[in-house]
Design an enzyme around this catalytic site. Structure first.
Site, PDB file in Angstrom:
ATOM      1  N   ASP A  40       1.162  -3.206  -2.247  1.00  0.00           N
ATOM      2  CA  ASP A  40       1.192  -3.196  -0.790  1.00  0.00           C
ATOM      3  C   ASP A  40       2.588  -3.608  -0.352  1.00  0.00           C
ATOM      4  O   ASP A  40       3.294  -4.320  -1.074  1.00  0.00           O
ATOM      5  CB  ASP A  40       0.158  -4.177  -0.229  1.00  0.00           C
ATOM      6  CG  ASP A  40      -0.264  -3.827   1.197  1.00  0.00           C
ATOM      7  OD1 ASP A  40      -1.346  -3.269   1.361  1.00  0.00           O
ATOM      8  OD2 ASP A  40       0.512  -4.112   2.131  1.00  0.00           O
ATOM      9  N   TYR A 159      -0.242  10.891  13.106  1.00  0.00           N
ATOM     10  CA  TYR A 159      -1.130  10.446  12.033  1.00  0.00           C
ATOM     11  C   TYR A 159      -2.071  11.574  11.606  1.00  0.00           C
ATOM     12  O   TYR A 159      -2.275  11.827  10.414  1.00  0.00           O
ATOM     13  CB  TYR A 159      -1.918   9.233  12.522  1.00  0.00           C
ATOM     14  CG  TYR A 159      -3.004   8.735  11.607  1.00  0.00           C
ATOM     15  CD1 TYR A 159      -2.704   7.933  10.507  1.00  0.00           C
ATOM     16  CD2 TYR A 159      -4.350   9.023  11.872  1.00  0.00           C
ATOM     17  CE1 TYR A 159      -3.711   7.448   9.695  1.00  0.00           C
ATOM     18  CE2 TYR A 159      -5.352   8.544  11.056  1.00  0.00           C
ATOM     19  CZ  TYR A 159      -5.037   7.758   9.968  1.00  0.00           C
ATOM     20  OH  TYR A 159      -6.037   7.273   9.158  1.00  0.00           O
TER      21      TYR A 159
END
Length: 263
Positions: A40, A159
């Site tokens: 991450d 997106y």
């Protein structure tokens, strides 16, 4: 009950794995015997997630990875190979979603580019770095995490375009990678209860009426689909899109309610 041996000996790399769908997927793989690299951009959160898995007696490490940076991606892939001896599964879960401007003409180039770079090009970078290792493993699989936004209009122009592009990348990469023994598939979630909804739980719960199955999704719902597609149970499945959305793209609930109200 999960099969604690289904992924025994597997090395798995998951992007965006510090929380939400990524964290649930990391846990599911680890519970089924995999060695998981929790990656991450939020390194402390990734470390916390991996530590939580180790406390359960599972095998997991954390590694900082910015999918927007080619060198960072290469380092994460190499870390997985070095730590686990092989890389057998890549899960492209990292994404970026910028809220829409009130008017389309007010959308900026930078906002558009950010969503595409992390969500779509990030998956490309990870797959490019991982593919030689996945081919070498003899059981390699890539699972991309899309969205119902890539199938129909749920807002978020950039997106949604990135998630739609991820569907296309899944199919073209599946065609290329099949000859190398690597399968590539896409999971498409609907609305899922994640940290993105913190502070808006009432709004999230109100969405259950839009879903034919009567609830929004949980991260574990998506993790189950991802691990299925990565497993030998899906050994003759590649280039497919598995929609995990409580039926919202199959059933027009608003139209059905309107029809009932008029009958």
């Amino acid at each position: 009950m999960t099969d604690t041996t289904r992924f025994a000996g597997y090395g798995v790399l998951i992007t965006g794995a510090a929380r939400g769908i990524g964290a649930a997927t990391a846990r599911r793989f680890a519970e089924e015997g995999a060695r998981v690299l929790v990656t991450d951009v939020d390194v402390p959160a990734a470390e916390e997630a991996a530590a939580g898995l180790r406390e359960l007696g599972l095998t997991a490490e954390a590694f900082g990875c910015d999918v927007g940076d080619r060198a960072s991606v290469a380092a994460a892939v190499q870390r997985a190979v070095d730590a686990f001896g092989s890389l057998d599964v890549l899960v492209n879960n990292a994404c970026h979603c910028t809220p829409d401007a009130p008017l389309f003409e007010d959308e900026t180039d930078d906002e558009w580019a950010a969503d595409l770079d992390i969500t779509l090009t990030g998956a490309f970078r990870c797959a490019r770095a991982a593919l030689p290792h996945l081919a070498e493993s003899g059981r390699g699989a890539v699972v991309n995490v899309g969205s119902v936004n890539g199938l129909t209009d749920f807002g978020n122009h950039a997106y949604s375009a990135a998630k739609a592009g991820l569907g296309s990348l899944t199919r073209t990469l599946a065609g290329h990678a099949a000859a190398r023994g690597v399968r590539v598939n896409l999971v498409v979630p609907g609305t899922v209860r994640t940290a993105a909804w913190e502070g808006r739980e009432e709004q999230l719960d109100s969405m259950r009426d839009l879903y034919p199955l009567g609830r929004v999704g949980e991260p574990e719902d998506i993790a189950a689909a991802i691990t299925f597609l990565a497993s030998r149970d899906a050994s003759w499945i590649t280039g497919t899109t598995l929609v995990v959305d409580g039926g919202i793209t199959a059933v027009n609930s608003g139209f059905q309610e309107y029809r009932r109200s008029k009958s």
